[in-house]
Write a protein that holds these residues in place. Structure first.
Motif, mmCIF file in Angstrom:
data_model
loop_
_atom_site.group_PDB
_atom_site.id
_atom_site.type_symbol
_atom_site.label_atom_id
_atom_site.label_comp_id
_atom_site.label_asym_id
_atom_site.label_seq_id
_atom_site.Cartn_x
_atom_site.Cartn_y
_atom_site.Cartn_z
ATOM 1 N N GLU A 108 0.809 -1.215 0.000
ATOM 2 C CA GLU A 108 0.000 0.000 0.000
ATOM 3 C C GLU A 108 0.848 1.275 0.000
ATOM 4 O OE1 GLU A 108 -2.189 -3.431 1.402
ATOM 5 O OE2 GLU A 108 -0.293 -2.526 2.060
ATOM 6 N N SER A 109 2.094 1.181 0.439
ATOM 7 C CA SER A 109 2.922 2.379 0.557
ATOM 8 C C SER A 109 4.049 2.425 -0.464
ATOM 9 C CB SER A 109 3.518 2.474 1.969
ATOM 10 O OG SER A 109 4.293 1.318 2.271
ATOM 11 N N ALA A 110 3.998 1.573 -1.486
ATOM 12 C CA ALA A 110 5.077 1.541 -2.475
ATOM 13 C C ALA A 110 5.234 2.887 -3.176
ATOM 14 C CB ALA A 110 4.829 0.430 -3.494
ATOM 15 N N GLY A 111 4.112 3.522 -3.513
ATOM 16 C CA GLY A 111 4.180 4.818 -4.172
ATOM 17 C C GLY A 111 4.809 5.874 -3.276
ATOM 18 N N ASP A 112 4.418 5.895 -1.998
ATOM 19 C CA ASP A 112 4.999 6.848 -1.050
ATOM 20 C C ASP A 112 6.488 6.585 -0.848
ATOM 21 O OD1 ASP A 112 2.527 8.036 -0.680
ATOM 22 O OD2 ASP A 112 2.040 6.798 1.075
ATOM 23 N N PHE A 113 6.873 5.332 -0.881
ATOM 24 C CA PHE A 113 8.272 4.963 -0.700
ATOM 25 C C PHE A 113 9.112 5.519 -1.845
ATOM 26 C CE2 PHE A 113 11.782 1.771 -0.747
ATOM 27 C CZ PHE A 113 12.208 1.926 0.561
ATOM 28 N N ILE A 114 8.649 5.333 -3.076
ATOM 29 C CA ILE A 114 9.373 5.846 -4.240
ATOM 30 C C ILE A 114 9.409 7.374 -4.205
ATOM 31 C CG2 ILE A 114 9.302 6.074 -6.755
ATOM 32 C CD1 ILE A 114 8.180 3.224 -6.850
ATOM 33 N N THR A 115 8.281 7.976 -3.868
ATOM 34 C CA THR A 115 8.244 9.438 -3.768
ATOM 35 C C THR A 115 9.229 9.934 -2.719
ATOM 36 O OG1 THR A 115 5.928 9.529 -4.460
ATOM 37 C CG2 THR A 115 6.782 11.423 -3.243
#
Length: 463
Positions: A357-364
């Motif tokens: 669920e947090s993959a996008g936030d991690f990359i950002t």
């Protein structure tokens, strides 16, 4: 400071017949028994004293003599690894090194392993991407007998059907398990996206395994392991005049040279795709990897970037990636980065795992930290801490003969010079805040980095 010393004396007794049942060539025995004076360049360093010499047989050796520890560690390395596997025979280099301690001469696999146990020694070989290496560790009092066993492996490796079939079975299992390995799938996606036609992107397949035979392994061993370009490092309670004939005898049967294809460096794109490459894999977390172009050691930006990487992602809990993504945002248990200055594959890469669920936030978060370095640079305190750690922790990699031999081999493989150990800390200390911030502005631009995600990430747009 280099000092020239001459060594002469009787060579250590060679016990090939007793250990392996494979007599050494008489010419090698005669040469070992009548070793001429040996010219040794003695580098009297502040960090380590290294004796450099060429054996009568023409092998280049770097030796650290340490009389206080009754152990000798020897490493040999040849340029040419898995990239030298012929097309359609991927995995052949692995077959070569697997069989190196599985029998030689009159000794089958069990007898060879028993001989090593009787001598309290270890011997094995490995096949990396660009190098093939062998290492042996032995008691100094058994050095002649142990190196004789090594000589038998290099002279007459058996590649018997039983061990070879065991190798194939293990590889077949590996082919299956890699399909559920997030790290392997990330590597595959990376190689296919960025350098699909390069030898670095080749994989072992069921078809290439099925094509391998003991005869091919025996032949390819002679292509990988030859006298030309052989590098040797050794550490322990042994002198140059005792070691030289043992090395010459060990490699006496190797061919003088072979025709291996050169490796063309990988050229990563300077601008990466905006969207990550997603590889589906059912698991509760996503593995996120990023990779971008870097520099080799000859580049004046290398040491500034090396110091910078400690603050960026290489310093554990002292790195900004860990402080921000783990401590402040709770997105991961661990995230890191590193620089590979290999001239064939100069990359700055890193990554970590996070919830789907947090993959996008991690990359950002990773991209935002990169941008912060570009806009604000590194602080004086961060630079000081990075230098202190990189200099202060360096001796920890030299607390055993095997580690010293391995570190010296790395210096030889990278052609850094015998004085590198003394220059290395000074090069780090000389890095300025301006140097580090210039490297950040040049190499940490988020648009230079390709991202790869393995898992079931939510809310990401795949390339």
């Amino acid at each position: 400071m280099l000092k020239l010393r001459l060594f002469s004396g009787a060579a250590a007794a060679l016990l090939i017949a007793a250990c392996a049942g494979t007599p050494a060539p008489q010419a090698s025995l005669d040469a070992a028994q009548a070793t001429p004076a040996l010219a040794v360049d003695f580098y009297d360093g502040d960090f380590v004293d290294i004796q450099q010499f060429t054996t009568p047989g023409g092998v280049s050796v770097w030796l650290v003599t340490e009389p206080s520890i009754p152990i000798v560690s020897v490493q040999m390395a040849w340029r040419g690894g898995s990239v030298a596997d012929p097309d359609g025979l991927e995995g052949l280099g692995q077959a070569v090194v697997y069989g190196m301690n599985e029998g030689a001469g009159d000794l089958d696999s069990l007898a060879f392993q028993t001989a090593m146990e009787d001598l309290n020694m270890s011997f094995g070989c490995s096949n990396g991407t660009e190098w093939t290496s062998c290492s042996a560790t032995m008691l100094s009092e058994n050095a002649a007998s142990s190196m004789a066993l090594v000589a038998s492996a290099l002279t007459a490796p058996r590649y018997d059907e039983g061990p070879f079939q065991r190798f194939l079975r293990e590889q077949e299992v590996s082919l299956k398990t890699r399909e559920t390995s997030a790290g392997y799938l990330a590597w595959r996606a990376q190689s296919q996206a960025l350098y699909p036609d390069h030898p670095f992107a080749r994989e072992v397949t069921p078809e290439s395994l099925a094509a391998l035979t003991p005869e091919l392994a025996r032949s390819h061993m002679r292509a990988l392991m030859r006298k030309d370009g052989l590098l040797v490092t050794a550490v322990g309670n042994i002198s140059p005049e005792d070691l030289a004939p043992l090395i010459d005898n060990a490699v006496a049967a190797l061919p003088e040279t072979s025709d291996l294809p050169p490796v063309t460096p990988v050229a990563l794109p300077q601008t990466a795709a905006a969207d990550p490459v997603i590889v589906p894999l059912p698991q509760p977390q996503s593995l996120v990897r990023f990779i971008g172009p870097a520099m080799d050691r000859a580049n004046p930006d290398y040491f500034p970037a090396y110091v910078l990487n400690y603050t960026f992602g290489g310093g554990g809990f002292e790195s900004r990636l860990m402080k921000t993504l783990r401590v402040e945002k709770g997105l991961t248990y661990g995230v890191s980065s590193s620089i590979d200055p290999n001239p064939s594959f100069t990359v700055w890469s890193g990554g970590g795992q996070t919830k789907n669920e947090s993959a996008g936030d991690f990359i950002t978060g990773i991209r935002e930290e990169m941008q912060k370095f570009i806009e604000g640079g590194v602080t004086e305190a961060e630079l000081s801490d990075a230098k202190a750690y990189l200099i202060g922790s360096y001796p920890l990699g030299f607390d055993s003969n095997a580690k010293i031999a391995s570190n010296i081999m790395s210096v030889r493989q990278d052609d850094l010079g015998v004085d590198y150990f003394d220059r290395r800390n000074a090069l780090i200390e000389a890095v300025t805040l301006e140097d580090v911030n210039r490297a950040a502005a040049t190499y940490l631009a988020p648009g230079r980095y390709s991202f790869f995600v393995v898992g079931e990430p939510k809310g990401l747009t795949a390339e």
